[in-house]
Design a protein around this motif. Structure first.
Motif, PDB file in Angstrom:
ATOM      1  N   GLY A   1      88.266 -37.073 -22.650  1.00  0.00           N
ATOM      2  CA  GLY A   1      87.642 -36.693 -23.892  1.00  0.00           C
ATOM      3  C   GLY A   1      87.832 -35.232 -24.642  1.00  0.00           C
ATOM      4  N   GLY A   2      88.486 -34.585 -23.838  1.00  0.00           N
ATOM      5  CA  GLY A   2      89.111 -33.042 -24.247  1.00  0.00           C
ATOM      6  C   GLY A   2      90.735 -33.274 -24.657  1.00  0.00           C
TER       7      GLY A   2
ATOM      8  N   ILE B   1      95.187 -30.923 -35.651  1.00  0.00           N
ATOM      9  CA  ILE B   1      93.685 -31.432 -35.865  1.00  0.00           C
ATOM     10  C   ILE B   1      92.804 -30.155 -36.203  1.00  0.00           C
ATOM     11  CG2 ILE B   1      93.916 -33.277 -34.195  1.00  0.00           C
ATOM     12  CD1 ILE B   1      92.526 -31.481 -32.184  1.00  0.00           C
ATOM     13  N   LEU B   2      91.411 -30.785 -36.742  1.00  0.00           N
ATOM     14  CA  LEU B   2      90.491 -29.768 -36.813  1.00  0.00           C
ATOM     15  C   LEU B   2      89.400 -30.288 -35.963  1.00  0.00           C
ATOM     16  CD1 LEU B   2      89.917 -29.322 -40.993  1.00  0.00           C
ATOM     17  CD2 LEU B   2      91.345 -27.984 -39.353  1.00  0.00           C
ATOM     18  N   TRP B   3      88.394 -29.397 -35.361  1.00  0.00           N
ATOM     19  CA  TRP B   3      87.447 -29.914 -34.622  1.00  0.00           C
ATOM     20  C   TRP B   3      86.112 -29.079 -34.905  1.00  0.00           C
ATOM     21  CZ3 TRP B   3      91.751 -27.198 -33.374  1.00  0.00           C
ATOM     22  CH2 TRP B   3      91.729 -26.065 -32.750  1.00  0.00           C
ATOM     23  N   THR B   4      85.159 -29.838 -34.576  1.00  0.00           N
ATOM     24  CA  THR B   4      83.792 -29.163 -34.728  1.00  0.00           C
ATOM     25  C   THR B   4      83.183 -28.442 -33.392  1.00  0.00           C
ATOM     26  OG1 THR B   4      82.327 -30.967 -33.548  1.00  0.00           O
ATOM     27  CG2 THR B   4      83.321 -31.237 -35.894  1.00  0.00           C
TER      28      THR B   4
ATOM     29  N   SER C   1      83.195 -32.078 -28.839  1.00  0.00           N
ATOM     30  CA  SER C   1      83.660 -31.761 -30.258  1.00  0.00           C
ATOM     31  C   SER C   1      84.133 -33.049 -31.159  1.00  0.00           C
ATOM     32  CB  SER C   1      84.774 -30.766 -30.145  1.00  0.00           C
ATOM     33  OG  SER C   1      84.168 -29.381 -29.544  1.00  0.00           O
ATOM     34  N   GLY C   2      83.711 -33.059 -32.239  1.00  0.00           N
ATOM     35  CA  GLY C   2      84.345 -34.063 -33.000  1.00  0.00           C
ATOM     36  C   GLY C   2      85.747 -33.520 -33.755  1.00  0.00           C
ATOM     37  N   ARG C   3      86.516 -34.429 -33.884  1.00  0.00           N
ATOM     38  CA  ARG C   3      87.949 -34.213 -34.248  1.00  0.00           C
ATOM     39  C   ARG C   3      88.435 -34.892 -35.241  1.00  0.00           C
ATOM     40  NH1 ARG C   3      88.913 -35.446 -28.557  1.00  0.00           N
ATOM     41  NH2 ARG C   3      86.874 -33.892 -28.246  1.00  0.00           N
ATOM     42  N   VAL C   4      89.216 -34.295 -36.256  1.00  0.00           N
ATOM     43  CA  VAL C   4      89.937 -35.317 -37.252  1.00  0.00           C
ATOM     44  C   VAL C   4      91.294 -34.804 -37.370  1.00  0.00           C
ATOM     45  CG1 VAL C   4      88.708 -33.626 -39.128  1.00  0.00           C
ATOM     46  CG2 VAL C   4      89.396 -35.889 -39.595  1.00  0.00           C
TER      47      VAL C   4
END
Length: 376
Positions: free
Chosen positions: A36-37, A99-102, A151-154
């Motif tokens: 997941g990382g 990516i961006l991530w939360t 962390s959410g990621r987009v």
């Protein structure tokens, strides 16, 4: 785990004492990535007022030193843990994607259960979390960063440049969240934006695009107010020309037939702005408070809130949906809002101390550090 060749060490801007000069240190890079990382190469990290507060030790949120600064960043994937080959919207992720991530959230506390992940009781923030624990690399002012499974990621669309994508990961997504929380804005509404920093200017643009009948931006210096006008402010009020709060209040009342604004949105970060904003708000108005993350206090007459029937709205950070919307705004409003005007400079990572000092003294609006360029 899928990966490119991983470096053994990376360079990072580490805070070991509040307010002390920032220096680059070598930090070990994890050689394995958990399920997941992700491991990313930071391609841009823009500075935020919160970074200044964090470095100074004046942030209202507790932080533990030492830490790697920076939370407004965009990264290029160099390693993918098991099960992390899609982003949080279902788009496939590959080595080399940006990516961006939360911030990382637990997913099971009371706030996560209420679908308020920004208030997660077990959140691990980037740029504010200690580097004493594995995986150490939890800040954007570094050549590499680790993206935790929580962390959410987009994925960042190819058309969006690195510096604007970086800005979207905090400044713009926070404004998107705030504007959403403010509720409907229409041509019958006058909006006063307190603050002409990046958030205030972006908010000016989004309120104008939302169809507000009049947007008035209050702030300084005048060069920033010029940019606010380019983003759609119908009027600006200069703190330099009108240093007396009573004068500024009179100007807002004159502009609104004596009533005050329908919505006041505080993005300045100055505690005294809160009391001033309460006065600027008209009867049955909304007061949106976003910029207050410092430790300062101010005096306010609470009866004013009652007598005006004010709705006071606190807006903090933003969740994954706001990251996605921020990227969409950068794509769809690129020909309407001059986002590039907010980027005040691009610097190699080695210049971080001087850039932070310039940010502290308001000589920069939104400087961008380029970690892959260590020296000028």
């Amino acid at each position: 785990m899928k990966s490119a060749t991983l470096p053994e060490y990376t360079r990072a801007a580490v805070v070991r004492g509040f307010g002390e000069p920032l220096k680059l240190e070598e930090v070990a890079v994890p050689q394995t990535v958990e399920a997941g990382g992700l491991l990313v190469e930071i391609v841009a990290c823009s500075l935020c007022g919160t970074d200044v507060h964090c470095w100074e030790g004046t942030l209202a949120i507790p932080v533990e030193l030492p830490l790697i600064l920076g939370h407004e960043m965009v990264g290029r994937i160099i390693a993918i843990g098991d099960g992390a080959d899609v982003d949080s919207t279902g788009q496939p992720l590959r080595i080399g994607d940006r990516i961006l991530w939360t911030h990382a959230v637990c997913g099971h506390c009371v706030m996560c259960a209420r679908k308020r992940p920004t208030l997660c009781r077990n959140k691990i923030p980037y740029g504010q979390g200690t580097m004493n624990q594995w995986p150490h690399l939890l800040g954007g002012l570094a050549q590499h960063s680790y993206v935790l499974p929580g962390s959410g990621r987009v994925r960042v669309p190819d058309a969006i440049p690195d510096d604007l994508a970086s800005m979207a990961s905090c400044a713009l997504r926070s404004v998107v969240n705030a504007v959403e929380q403010a509720g409907r804005i229409g041509p019958e509404h006058t909006v006063v934006v307190q603050g002409a920093g990046p958030l205030g200017i972006l908010a000016t643009g989004l309120f104008a695009q939302a169809g507000a009948g009049r947007v008035i931006t209050v702030g300084a210096p005048d060069a920033r107010l010029e940019i606010a006008s380019e983003f759609g402010a119908h009027e600006v009020v200069s703190l330099a020309e009108h240093p007396d709060p009573d004068d500024r209040l009179a100007m807002i009342r004159d502009a609104t037939g004596g009533l005050g604004a329908d919505l006041v949105a505080e993005f300045s970060g100055h505690p005294a702005a809160f009391a001033e904003g309460v006065e600027m708000a008209g009867p049955d108005a909304r007061y949106l408070v976003v910029g207050q993350l410092g430790a300062g206090t101010t005096a306010v007459a609470p009866g004013t809130i009652t007598k005006k029937n004010l709705t006071v709205i606190g807006s903090f950070s933003g969740d994954l949906s706001h990251y996605r919307t921020a990227l969409t705004i950068l794509e769809r409003l690129a020909d309407r809002l001059p986002f590039d005007r907010l980027i005040s400079g691009r610097y190699p990572l080695g210049d971080v101390d001087s850039v932070m000092t310039r940010m502290q003294s308001f000589q920069e609006i939104k400087p961008v550090l380029l970690p892959q360029e260590v020296t000028s």
